[in-house]
Design a protein around this motif. Structure first.
Motif, PDB file in Angstrom:
ATOM      1  N   VAL A 112      -9.050   9.575  -4.030  1.00  0.00           N
ATOM      2  CA  VAL A 112      -8.200  10.619  -3.444  1.00  0.00           C
ATOM      3  C   VAL A 112      -8.621  10.901  -2.007  1.00  0.00           C
ATOM      4  O   VAL A 112      -7.779  11.025  -1.102  1.00  0.00           O
ATOM      5  N   ILE A 113      -9.924  11.014  -1.777  1.00  0.00           N
ATOM      6  CA  ILE A 113     -10.423  11.289  -0.422  1.00  0.00           C
ATOM      7  C   ILE A 113     -10.072  10.148   0.530  1.00  0.00           C
ATOM      8  O   ILE A 113      -9.615  10.367   1.663  1.00  0.00           O
ATOM      9  N   GLU A 114     -10.264   8.921   0.094  1.00  0.00           N
ATOM     10  CA  GLU A 114      -9.981   7.775   0.962  1.00  0.00           C
ATOM     11  C   GLU A 114      -8.490   7.678   1.301  1.00  0.00           C
ATOM     12  O   GLU A 114      -8.125   7.370   2.444  1.00  0.00           O
ATOM     13  N   LYS A 115      -7.630   7.966   0.325  1.00  0.00           N
ATOM     14  CA  LYS A 115      -6.191   7.969   0.595  1.00  0.00           C
ATOM     15  C   LYS A 115      -5.813   9.105   1.537  1.00  0.00           C
ATOM     16  O   LYS A 115      -4.970   8.947   2.428  1.00  0.00           O
ATOM     17  N   SER A 116      -6.485  10.253   1.365  1.00  0.00           N
ATOM     18  CA  SER A 116      -6.201  11.396   2.231  1.00  0.00           C
ATOM     19  C   SER A 116      -6.560  11.095   3.681  1.00  0.00           C
ATOM     20  O   SER A 116      -5.854  11.513   4.604  1.00  0.00           O
ATOM     21  N   ILE A 117      -7.628  10.373   3.869  1.00  0.00           N
ATOM     22  CA  ILE A 117      -8.050  10.012   5.224  1.00  0.00           C
ATOM     23  C   ILE A 117      -7.009   9.084   5.870  1.00  0.00           C
ATOM     24  O   ILE A 117      -6.673   9.230   7.047  1.00  0.00           O
ATOM     25  N   ARG A 118      -6.469   8.169   5.077  1.00  0.00           N
ATOM     26  CA  ARG A 118      -5.423   7.288   5.617  1.00  0.00           C
ATOM     27  C   ARG A 118      -4.156   8.072   5.936  1.00  0.00           C
ATOM     28  O   ARG A 118      -3.528   7.873   6.984  1.00  0.00           O
ATOM     29  N   HIS A 119      -3.777   9.005   5.038  1.00  0.00           N
ATOM     30  CA  HIS A 119      -2.576   9.814   5.281  1.00  0.00           C
ATOM     31  C   HIS A 119      -2.755  10.712   6.494  1.00  0.00           C
ATOM     32  O   HIS A 119      -1.825  10.918   7.277  1.00  0.00           O
ATOM     33  N   GLN A 120      -3.980  11.233   6.650  1.00  0.00           N
ATOM     34  CA  GLN A 120      -4.254  12.075   7.823  1.00  0.00           C
ATOM     35  C   GLN A 120      -4.101  11.267   9.111  1.00  0.00           C
ATOM     36  O   GLN A 120      -3.584  11.745  10.115  1.00  0.00           O
TER      37      GLN A 120
END
Length: 320
Positions: free
Chosen positions: A264-272
């Protein structure tokens, strides 16, 4: 040594006095042990696991002192079974145990060899025994960590997995002085594995259960993962994360705990990153660090850049 395990605190403090520098315990030795426990204590949750690892350390330390005073030292078997769902810290704790045992003089190298069924089981008669022997030899001086170990017993008596177990048990007896084997996997399946071979339970006397993390512990793990990458989670983002974790726990039969949170954190970083690229103004340090609720999603969304994103200059291949 500053160990902050919540339970049994007084007895831990009393036992730690034996680890202070003395004529037999050099300061460098004590510092190396402190480093290992700091690494363990830095892990979120796992209080029962931490207590049991400390019990093993205390036993090793007292045995060392008994030996120096001419008292009998008993032979102990340290092969272990780690029972828990994915993402509960089993492999990380195994690496810490390897370091601790190496620094305590139980293991000569303190390395970790991580394998699964495919690494041990061969394709024809005799192949499995050779593969298993080779991996055990490679692990000598450290720990052989067999993940999803229950899969070795799934095929019945004619399956090559049973041959791997039999070969491993024999080598455990022959190489017991400088080798620790850890069997790891789901709780129920590991119980079935131990029941499949009457000799296994006695050869793996240390059994550690890794409970699923609570939602609050998973939030702490997520915040720690983000901070290690120089990101921060807002209060609203944390609330969004709790909802995502709760939904996943309800939907999934087997929850992957810290592994799920990491994804979840890694995907959030990409979305950010996609969101920030759409801003026409210069980005501030705070913007670069902050993960917003809109960045957090379980699924990998197909996010299309808008027209405000500048074109990325093409590389002039003629100068490469």
């Amino acid at each position: 040594m500053n160990i902050t395990f919540k339970n049994n605190e007084e007895s831990i403090k009393a036992a730690v006095t034996h680890a202070e520098p003395t004529a037999t315990l050099a300061p460098s030795y004590v510092e190396s042990i402190k480093e290992v426990f700091h690494e363990l204590d830095d892990m979120i949750g796992l209080e029962k696991v931490k207590e049991l690892i400390y019990e093993i350390y205390a036993l090793l330390q007292v045995e060392k002192i008994r030996q120096e005073m001419g008292l009998k030292v008993n032979h102990h078997v340290y092969h272990m079974v780690f029972k828990g769902n994915p993402g509960t810290g089993k492999t990380t704790v195994a690496r810490i145990v390897a370091k601790l045992f190496q620094r305590m003089g139980v293991l000569s190298k303190g390395h970790l060899i991580e394998v699964e069924r495919a690494d041990l089981v061969g394709e024809y008669i005799g192949h499995t025994a050779q593969k298993t022997r080779d991996l055990v030899k490679k692990a000598l001086g450290g720990i052989l960590f067999i993940d999803e170990a229950y899969s070795l017993a799934r095929g019945g008596d004619k399956d090559f997995g049973k041959e791997a177990i039999d070969c491993m048990v024999k080598m455990m007896e022959d190489k017991h002085s400088d080798l620790i084997i850890i069997l790891a996997g789901y709780p129920e399946e590991m119980d079935l594995l131990l029941e499949s071979n009457t000799g296994l339970p006695s050869r793996f006397p240390i059994k550690i259960e890794f409970d699923d993390y609570s939602i609050n512990e998973l939030v702490l793990i997520a915040a720690k993962m983000a901070a290690e990458r120089d990101y921060t989670l807002t209060t609203e983002t944390i609330s969004r994360l709790k909802d995502i974790i709760l939904d996943e726990k309800l939907d999934e039969t087997v929850f992957s705990n810290a592994r799920f949170v990491r994804n979840v954190i890694e995907k959030s970083i990409r979305h950010q990153a996609v969101r920030l690229m759409s801003k026409p103004t210069k980005l501030s340090k705070q913007e670069l660090m902050t993960i917003l609720p809109k960045d957090m999603s379980v699924i990998e969304e197909n996010i299309k850049p808008d027209n405000n994103i500048p074109n990325i200059p093409q590389v002039n291949k003629s100068v490469i």
